[in-house]
Design a protein around this motif. Sequence first.
Motif, PDB file in Angstrom:
ATOM      1  N   LEU A 139       0.836  -1.207   0.000  1.00 14.30           N
ATOM      2  CA  LEU A 139       0.000   0.000   0.000  1.00 14.30           C
ATOM      3  C   LEU A 139       0.865   1.249   0.000  1.00 14.30           C
ATOM      4  N   ILE A 140       1.928   1.222   0.773  1.00 18.98           N
ATOM      5  CA  ILE A 140       2.838   2.374   0.829  1.00 18.98           C
ATOM      6  C   ILE A 140       3.515   2.569  -0.524  1.00 18.98           C
ATOM      7  N   ILE A 141       3.956   1.478  -1.131  1.00 23.37           N
ATOM      8  CA  ILE A 141       4.588   1.565  -2.453  1.00 23.37           C
ATOM      9  C   ILE A 141       3.620   2.191  -3.450  1.00 23.37           C
ATOM     10  N   GLY A 142       2.363   1.738  -3.409  1.00 20.72           N
ATOM     11  CA  GLY A 142       1.352   2.300  -4.310  1.00 20.72           C
ATOM     12  C   GLY A 142       1.154   3.785  -4.083  1.00 20.72           C
ATOM     13  N   SER A 143       1.132   4.206  -2.823  1.00 20.37           N
ATOM     14  CA  SER A 143       0.928   5.628  -2.519  1.00 20.37           C
ATOM     15  C   SER A 143       2.107   6.470  -3.015  1.00 20.37           C
ATOM     16  N   ILE A 144       3.323   5.916  -2.934  1.00 20.41           N
ATOM     17  CA  ILE A 144       4.491   6.640  -3.442  1.00 20.41           C
ATOM     18  C   ILE A 144       4.391   6.777  -4.956  1.00 20.41           C
ATOM     19  N   ARG A 145       3.972   5.701  -5.614  1.00 23.49           N
ATOM     20  CA  ARG A 145       3.794   5.759  -7.072  1.00 23.49           C
ATOM     21  C   ARG A 145       2.772   6.837  -7.436  1.00 23.49           C
ATOM     22  N   VAL A 146       1.681   6.914  -6.694  1.00 22.62           N
ATOM     23  CA  VAL A 146       0.654   7.927  -6.970  1.00 22.62           C
ATOM     24  C   VAL A 146       1.231   9.323  -6.769  1.00 22.62           C
ATOM     25  N   SER A 147       1.988   9.510  -5.697  1.00 26.19           N
ATOM     26  CA  SER A 147       2.569  10.826  -5.418  1.00 26.19           C
ATOM     27  C   SER A 147       3.534  11.258  -6.508  1.00 26.19           C
ATOM     28  N   SER A 161      -0.710  -1.468 -10.831  1.00 26.37           N
ATOM     29  CA  SER A 161      -0.080  -2.789 -10.790  1.00 26.37           C
ATOM     30  C   SER A 161       0.181  -3.220  -9.353  1.00 26.37           C
ATOM     31  N   VAL A 162       0.603  -2.281  -8.507  1.00 25.40           N
ATOM     32  CA  VAL A 162       0.871  -2.607  -7.103  1.00 25.40           C
ATOM     33  C   VAL A 162      -0.427  -2.950  -6.380  1.00 25.40           C
ATOM     34  N   THR A 168      -7.496  -9.510   3.087  1.00 21.16           N
ATOM     35  CA  THR A 168      -6.912  -8.623   4.088  1.00 21.16           C
ATOM     36  C   THR A 168      -7.605  -7.254   4.097  1.00 21.16           C
ATOM     37  N   PRO A 169      -7.505  -6.533   5.207  1.00 18.53           N
ATOM     38  CA  PRO A 169      -8.043  -5.158   5.224  1.00 18.53           C
ATOM     39  C   PRO A 169      -7.384  -4.271   4.170  1.00 18.53           C
ATOM     40  N   GLN A 170      -6.112  -4.542   3.888  1.00 16.21           N
ATOM     41  CA  GLN A 170      -5.415  -3.731   2.882  1.00 16.21           C
ATOM     42  C   GLN A 170      -6.022  -3.917   1.492  1.00 16.21           C
ATOM     43  N   ALA A 171      -6.609  -5.086   1.235  1.00 18.21           N
ATOM     44  CA  ALA A 171      -7.242  -5.322  -0.065  1.00 18.21           C
ATOM     45  C   ALA A 171      -8.453  -4.413  -0.252  1.00 18.21           C
ATOM     46  N   VAL A 172      -9.162  -4.137   0.835  1.00 15.69           N
ATOM     47  CA  VAL A 172     -10.314  -3.221   0.766  1.00 15.69           C
ATOM     48  C   VAL A 172      -9.836  -1.821   0.379  1.00 15.69           C
ATOM     49  N   SER A 173      -8.750  -1.396   1.002  1.00 13.23           N
ATOM     50  CA  SER A 173      -8.183  -0.089   0.652  1.00 13.23           C
ATOM     51  C   SER A 173      -7.662  -0.082  -0.776  1.00 13.23           C
ATOM     52  N   ALA A 174      -6.993  -1.167  -1.158  1.00 18.97           N
ATOM     53  CA  ALA A 174      -6.413  -1.249  -2.508  1.00 18.97           C
ATOM     54  C   ALA A 174      -7.495  -1.195  -3.578  1.00 18.97           C
ATOM     55  N   ALA A 175      -8.654  -1.814  -3.314  1.00 21.45           N
ATOM     56  CA  ALA A 175      -9.742  -1.798  -4.286  1.00 21.45           C
ATOM     57  C   ALA A 175     -10.184  -0.373  -4.577  1.00 21.45           C
ATOM     58  N   PHE A 176     -10.315   0.419  -3.539  1.00 23.02           N
ATOM     59  CA  PHE A 176     -10.718   1.817  -3.714  1.00 23.02           C
ATOM     60  C   PHE A 176      -9.631   2.618  -4.422  1.00 23.02           C
ATOM     61  N   LEU A 177      -8.384   2.432  -3.995  1.00 21.44           N
ATOM     62  CA  LEU A 177      -7.286   3.228  -4.538  1.00 21.44           C
ATOM     63  C   LEU A 177      -7.022   2.921  -6.008  1.00 21.44           C
ATOM     64  N   THR A 178      -7.120   1.651  -6.384  1.00 17.62           N
ATOM     65  CA  THR A 178      -6.895   1.320  -7.791  1.00 17.62           C
ATOM     66  C   THR A 178      -8.081   1.759  -8.644  1.00 17.62           C
ATOM     67  N   ALA A 179      -9.291   1.734  -8.077  1.00 19.72           N
ATOM     68  CA  ALA A 179     -10.446   2.277  -8.798  1.00 19.72           C
ATOM     69  C   ALA A 179     -10.245   3.771  -9.040  1.00 19.72           C
TER      70      ALA A 179
END
Length: 267
Positions: free
Chosen positions: A117-125, A134-135, A146-157
């Motif tokens: 999740l952190i890697i993805g947020s850095i990529r977004v920044s 991809s992350v 995992t709870p992180q998958a719930v966050s990832a679903a929103f962030l990738t959307a």
Amino acid sequence: EALGRDKAARKAYEALIREWPTAPQAAEAQFALANLYERLQKFEKAFDEYQYLLTYFAGHCPYNEVLDRQFRIANHLLHNNRSMFGWLLSGTDTIRERFEQIVRNAPRSAIAPEVMLIIGSIRVSQGELQEAISVYDGILNRFPTTPQAVSAAFLTAQCRYELAVKHRYNEPRCREAIAFSKAVLARLPKHPQKEQMTVWLNELTGLLIEQNYQQAVFYDTKQRNVEAAKAAYRRFLTEFADSKYAPQVRDRLAELEKRMVDIYSDA
């Protein structure tokens, strides 16, 4: 080290590791060396020494503890990466690569989803939305419960939505973003960000309708290709029969078809 002679301790640890790398004490010395750098707040060097420990002494060190230490160091570097004047102390790429190294060290570890999740947020920044997707998709595929998958679903959307809007004439990208959002909402009907994702979905659907309508009009009025226009209008009505453009599309299609009938009748 116990006497507070850190420089001498460092040299002694390094000498032991260099001269007797296969001795049981070598792994202990490498761990102590990394820990020494961490205590001295030389965090980049500490991270690298922990990495050396995992690479060459993996079976002779507290693996999970070392991973946690690397994670703690990487987080510190991420959140303390500016000087008192606001200048970046090190490149974001370098920090991201440290988080990526943690995932490579233990791709199935308990901390991997959070690190990703952190890697993805850095990529977004950094504006690297496709790389972030991809992350986030990696989290959904590898850690779906995992709870992180719930966050990832929103962030990738969100990333897919932003790319579709940015490239608004790219119909395949728009369709892919719509399909993904629908899949997430179907799979997670109680998602905490359901309302926002629904807003994005409706906006993207409107964008897709506009794309298809304008394409049909282009065939009709710019290229004056009657057959292509009729085919595009028919496709439009098949997929978007309830859209705001549907009545005028039906009227225009009927007009084109009548014109063709008149032409053949005259012939």
